[in-house]
Write an enzyme that holds these catalytic residues in place. Structure first.
Site, PDB file in Angstrom:
ATOM      1  N   LYS A  78      71.043  32.220   2.908  1.00  0.00           N
ATOM      2  CA  LYS A  78      71.919  33.248   2.349  1.00  0.00           C
ATOM      3  C   LYS A  78      71.410  34.658   2.645  1.00  0.00           C
ATOM      4  CE  LYS A  78      74.430  30.459  -0.861  1.00  0.00           C
ATOM      5  NZ  LYS A  78      73.727  29.161  -0.606  1.00  0.00           N
TER       6      LYS A  78
HETATM    7  C1  LIG Z   1      74.432  28.009  -0.144  1.00  0.00           C
HETATM    8  C2  LIG Z   1      73.650  26.910   0.507  1.00  0.00           C
HETATM    9  C3  LIG Z   1      74.280  25.885   1.255  1.00  0.00           C
HETATM   10  C4  LIG Z   1      75.788  25.773   1.383  1.00  0.00           C
HETATM   11  O1  LIG Z   1      76.310  26.769   2.216  1.00  0.00           O
HETATM   12  P1  LIG Z   1      77.867  27.104   2.194  1.00  0.00           P
HETATM   13  O2  LIG Z   1      78.016  28.294   3.049  1.00  0.00           O
HETATM   14  O3  LIG Z   1      78.216  27.378   0.753  1.00  0.00           O
HETATM   15  O4  LIG Z   1      78.585  25.906   2.720  1.00  0.00           O
HETATM   16  C5  LIG Z   1      73.475  24.941   1.885  1.00  0.00           C
HETATM   17  N1  LIG Z   1      72.122  24.980   1.769  1.00  0.00           N
HETATM   18  C6  LIG Z   1      71.497  25.942   1.049  1.00  0.00           C
HETATM   19  C7  LIG Z   1      70.020  25.898   0.943  1.00  0.00           C
HETATM   20  C8  LIG Z   1      72.225  26.941   0.402  1.00  0.00           C
HETATM   21  O5  LIG Z   1      71.576  27.888  -0.311  1.00  0.00           O
END
Ligand SMILES: *Cc1c(COP(=O)(O)O)cnc(C)c1O
Length: 465
Positions: A112
């Site tokens: 993120k």
């Molecule tokens: C947010 C997250 C996801 C999922 O990603 P999306 O974009 O919501 O599909 C997968 N793995 C981790 C570690 C995350 O923080």
């Protein structure tokens, strides 16, 4: 570049308005009116460039007319300067056809950061141009709070308040938030549950006069700028493995569908994306959808990969818009009935069309642990419970005609030490820059579970100039 809503009833907006609005007024999500396309030559020229230069080239058409090149360049360079790997998003080969792209070298050790480091700076730039300020208030059960804080810390035009339930987040998660020392960051430990935190945030947004007086805002997972920033690493991975002259597949551990949608967007922009594999945990609404063509809601159950514990993938609406031939009224009708009945189905021909590009695969917790163990033994690499789902899904679903597939590793194994230890017998270590996390000073206000006291705090701690 103009942006339109997936529900077809909101006016089209420029990038700056889309950034600040998040959700469209008709309840839809924004998408570019048309996809910018790169020629094979332009894609070939991205090979070997520094990561931030790839981001600059990919993002430039989306912000054209709003952010001049020089300003965009510094936003991009600053966003990725704090990443701890010189490649920013390094690739590692797992076997003949599978690669892992490590998206966890950012300040909070999860992917993120790729979007949020950009988002904070884009907000700051646009707000400064307009002479405006905002106050961001959010609730966290532990995972997303630190990425939002890292994104907004030290930004002049933003104050950020993050509420977490006192005593109910892990010590690492709490310290990742509370050891940030910045004049515009306020951590609140609420004497209540995560639901209490969320209810208070909602109540603040629903209080129109409070909302206006502090210019309340959110770092929303549906913000277009987050998707846009993520498209770049698909291009970076693609050109490193031979695109545009060789097709590439991607496998993505999926929750809200933001990450994998960025891969889909890269395909629309000219990258030869020949397969997208969606990995789910036991909360497999997306996997069931791609298997059957029907989306059916079930209750969320906790798993070892909590960032993928979802009931509805909010960004899926962006793909649905294309699957329904960009008919906003059809998207609205489909999603309204989904909210009411918990169900919708695609026609067989549209379902088949989706399957030309997408496949999906699920792992339950036992399989997740077994796969972590397997890849540790095979390769020596420790994968976190999210990333391993991408790798196992890729291995199961890769098509014969896909020469290379990149699995998105979305979290550092040290973010999920218990599961990784259970699977492999090894406790992953925090990276060097976090090694002193337990010695750093914490900044946090413990507060009673009381909305009016919270509002007073926001009003008094917000900076005014
Ligand atoms: C947010 C997250 C996801 C999922 O990603 P999306 O974009 O919501 O599909 C997968 N793995 C981790 C570690 C995350 O923080």
């Amino acid at each position: 570049m103009r942006y339109i809503s997936t529900r077809g009833r909101a006016e089209s907006l420029g990038f700056d308005d889309v950034l600040l609005a998040g959700l469209a007024r008709d309840g839809g999500l924004y998408l570019p009116e048309s996809w910018p396309e790169f020629s094979a030559k332009e894609i070939r020229e991205m090979a070997g460039l520094p990561y931030s230069e790839v981001v600059f080239r990919v993002v430039k058409p989306f912000v054209a007319g709003v952010i001049p090149d020089a300003a965009l360049k510094s936003i991009v360079e600053e966003s990725y300067a704090s990443f701890r790997h010189r490649a920013v998003a390094p690739l590692k080969q797992m076997n003949e056809r599978l690669w892992v792209m490590e998206l966890f070298h950012g300040p909070t050790l999860a992917f993120k950061d790729f979007a949020l480091q950009m988002l904070g700076r884009l907000f700051d730039y646009v707000l400064r141009e307009r002479g405006e300020r905002i106050t961001i208030v959010g609730a966290t059960s532990g995972d997303t709070g630190s990425a939002a804080i890292e994104a907004c810390r030290d930004r002049d035009q933003i104050d950020i308040f993050i509420l977490h339930p006192h005593g109910r987040v892990s010590e690492v998660q709490r310290r990742q938030m509370t050891t940030v020392k910045s004049a515009n960051v306020v951590n609140v430990a609420l004497e209540g549950t995560f639901d209490d935190c969320q209810d208070h945030v909602k109540a603040m947004f629903n209080d129109q006069s409070f909302r206006d007086s502090v210019k309340l805002s959110a770092v929303n997972s549906i913000n277009w700028a987050r998707i846009m920033s993520q498209i770049a690493y698909y291009f970076a991975a693609g050109v490193a493995l031979g695109a545009p002259d060789r097709p590439i597949g991607f496998s993505v551990p999926t929750g809200n569908f933001g990450n994998v949608f960025a891969g889909y967007a890269a395909g629309r922009m000219g990258l030869p994306v020949s397969q997208l594999v969606i990995g789910s945990n036991r909360n497999d609404i997306l996997t069931r959808f791609f298997e059957t063509g029907a989306m059916t809601m079930l209750p969320v159950e906790p798993s070892l990969s909590p960032s993928m514990d979802i009931q509805i993938s909010s960004n899926f609406e962006r793909l649905l818009f294309d699957l329904l031939d960009r008919d906003g009224a059809a998207v609205e009708a489909t999603l309204t009935s989904f909210r009411e009945t918990g169900n919708f189905a695609l026609s067989p021909d549209r379902h088949q069309r989706a399957l030309r590009l997408f496949d999906a695969f699920r792992l339950d917790d036992d399989q997740t642990l077994a796969e972590i163990r397997k890849y540790h033994q095979l390769t020596g690499e420790l994968l976190d419970p999210h990333s391993v789902i991408a790798v196992a899904a890729a291995d199961a679903m890769i098509r014969d005609d896909v020469p290379a597939m990149v699995c998105m590793a979305t979290a550092h194994p040290a973010k999920f030490p218990d599961a990784v230890h259970r699977a492999s017998g090894v406790t992953p270590e925090l990276p060097e820059h976090m090694a002193d996390l337990f010695d750093r000073e914490e900044h946090c206000t413990v507060m009673a579970n009381d909305l009016s006291k919270l509002k007073e705090l926001v009003l008094s701690r917000r900076r005014n100039s």
